[in-house]
Design a protein around this motif. Structure first.
Motif, PDB file in Angstrom:
ATOM      1  N   LEU A 192      -6.809 -10.755  -7.082  1.00 56.90           N
ATOM      2  CA  LEU A 192      -7.510 -10.321  -6.203  1.00 56.90           C
ATOM      3  C   LEU A 192      -7.327  -8.625  -5.916  1.00 56.90           C
ATOM      4  O   LEU A 192      -8.126  -7.875  -5.820  1.00 56.90           O
ATOM      5  CB  LEU A 192      -7.593 -11.119  -4.887  1.00 56.90           C
ATOM      6  N   GLY A 193      -6.037  -8.469  -5.954  1.00 55.57           N
ATOM      7  CA  GLY A 193      -5.586  -6.987  -5.822  1.00 55.57           C
ATOM      8  C   GLY A 193      -5.975  -6.109  -7.076  1.00 55.57           C
ATOM      9  O   GLY A 193      -6.509  -5.135  -7.070  1.00 55.57           O
ATOM     10  N   ILE A 234       0.921  -1.361  -0.122  1.00 60.00           N
ATOM     11  CA  ILE A 234      -0.061   0.071   0.092  1.00 60.00           C
ATOM     12  C   ILE A 234       0.728   1.112  -0.058  1.00 60.00           C
ATOM     13  O   ILE A 234       1.734   1.480   0.943  1.00 60.00           O
ATOM     14  CB  ILE A 234      -0.993   0.011   1.384  1.00 60.00           C
ATOM     15  N   ARG A 235       0.782   1.913  -1.240  1.00 57.90           N
ATOM     16  CA  ARG A 235       1.596   3.179  -0.939  1.00 57.90           C
ATOM     17  C   ARG A 235       0.627   4.635  -1.246  1.00 57.90           C
ATOM     18  O   ARG A 235       0.114   4.527  -2.370  1.00 57.90           O
ATOM     19  CB  ARG A 235       2.475   3.100  -2.153  1.00 57.90           C
ATOM     20  N   ASP A 240      -1.562  -7.090   3.889  1.00 58.04           N
ATOM     21  CA  ASP A 240      -1.907  -5.871   3.223  1.00 58.04           C
ATOM     22  C   ASP A 240      -3.419  -5.695   2.454  1.00 58.04           C
ATOM     23  O   ASP A 240      -3.854  -4.690   2.867  1.00 58.04           O
ATOM     24  CB  ASP A 240      -0.740  -5.291   2.264  1.00 58.04           C
ATOM     25  N   LEU A 241      -3.518  -6.439   1.756  1.00 55.26           N
ATOM     26  CA  LEU A 241      -4.680  -6.447   1.291  1.00 55.26           C
ATOM     27  C   LEU A 241      -6.018  -6.439   2.365  1.00 55.26           C
ATOM     28  O   LEU A 241      -6.908  -5.573   2.005  1.00 55.26           O
ATOM     29  CB  LEU A 241      -5.277  -7.600   0.244  1.00 55.26           C
ATOM     30  N   LEU A 243      -0.802  -1.754  -4.271  1.00 52.61           N
ATOM     31  CA  LEU A 243       0.053  -2.163  -5.484  1.00 52.61           C
ATOM     32  C   LEU A 243      -0.210  -3.607  -5.832  1.00 52.61           C
ATOM     33  O   LEU A 243      -0.828  -4.333  -5.264  1.00 52.61           O
ATOM     34  CB  LEU A 243       1.392  -1.824  -5.012  1.00 52.61           C
ATOM     35  N   PRO A 244       0.439  -3.742  -7.163  1.00 57.01           N
ATOM     36  CA  PRO A 244       0.333  -5.308  -7.441  1.00 57.01           C
ATOM     37  C   PRO A 244       1.341  -6.177  -6.514  1.00 57.01           C
ATOM     38  O   PRO A 244       2.201  -5.361  -6.063  1.00 57.01           O
ATOM     39  CB  PRO A 244       0.656  -5.154  -8.801  1.00 57.01           C
TER      40      PRO A 244
END
Length: 267
Positions: free
Chosen positions: A243-244, A88-89, A167-168, A94-95
């Protein structure tokens, strides 16, 4: 964590991006007193580069077992890179990128190769191919993974998918706290995460459901210490990345791709 990404130095007035430097120290005057001048956003990724050139020089002529000192240095650099990375940015998801995956696989492969009693030429070629391309995100294709080193591919997938899944889930928590483009938290002035497309909250439940399946498949691979067919390991990675993509864009094709790859990992 949630940070204000744009910083302003209280000593000289210079501005810079925390997302790019990972530091509250002023890049112009070195002062440590700064303030954030934008809204807080979710952020887990730190600036990190992976340069394996010195290690390629060191290992390029190695035969059989690897030099002990060089192995320790390589592992330390790979661990440091992986430790800094997040997905996460500045509020964006992010991928699951190829450089992170290659670094994870190289870390596992070096450790496994060093424990082989009699490594073959194919084992060495695989390891050196990883070393040659990891900092550019290049990994040997699935069919090139030697049987004796397939645990490296499997455990790299386990570690990477676990980190991405964590993170997701955090991203989904932030997304669920956002309604109609406004932050649900009264103390926040704006959403802490952002995605493309309409009705992003409708993506939360389908993603959580598949993340549970992904966790189960990953735990199975971990219980086998990564000793699964390389194609199954790659399917776990592809499912997580799909999923991301679905959360970022709302593209139903990405959700279908995640389901398909999870089914591939079950066979």
């Amino acid at each position: 964590m949630k940070v204000r990404g744009e910083r302003e130095c209280q000593s000289c007035g210079a501005r810079w991006s925390y997302y790019e430097t990972g530091s509250v120290e002023c890049p112009d005057c070195g002062a440590l007193r700064s303030v954030g001048v934008d809204d807080r956003t979710a952020h887990t990724d730190a600036p990190a580069t992976l340069d394996l050139t010195p290690h390629r020089v060191r290992f390029g002529e190695a035969r059989g077992t690897l030099p002990e000192e060089g192995v320790d240095d390589l592992k330390a650099d790979l661990r440091e890179y992986a430790r800094k990375r997040g997905f996460i940015r500045g509020g964006d998801l992010l991928p699951l990128d190829d450089t992170y995956l290659a670094a994870r696989e190289l870390l596992e492969a070096v450790d496994l190769y060093d424990r082989l009693r009699d490594p073959t030429d194919r084992d060495r070629e695989y390891l050196l191919a990883l070393l040659a391309g990891a900092d550019d995100g290049d990994r040997p294709p699935t069919e090139a993974v030697p049987e004796s080193l397939r645990e490296a591919r499997g455990m790299a997938a386990v570690r990477a998918v676990d980190e991405y899944r964590s993170d997701l889930l955090a991203f989904l928590d932030e997304l669920s706290a956002t309604e109609d483009g406004e932050a649900a938290d009264a103390d926040a002035s704006a959403p802490t995460v952002s995605v493309d497309g309409d009705d992003p909250r409708s993506r939360i439940d389908p993603t959580r459901e598949l993340l549970e399946r992904l966790r189960d498949r990953t735990k199975r691979a971990e219980a086998l210490t990564g000793d699964v067919p390389p194609g199954d390991a790659d399917a776990l990675v592809d499912a997580a990345d799909a999923l991301g993509d679905y959360v970022r864009t709302g593209d139903e094709a990405a959700l279908d791709r995640a389901r398909d790859r999870l089914s591939d990992a079950e066979t």
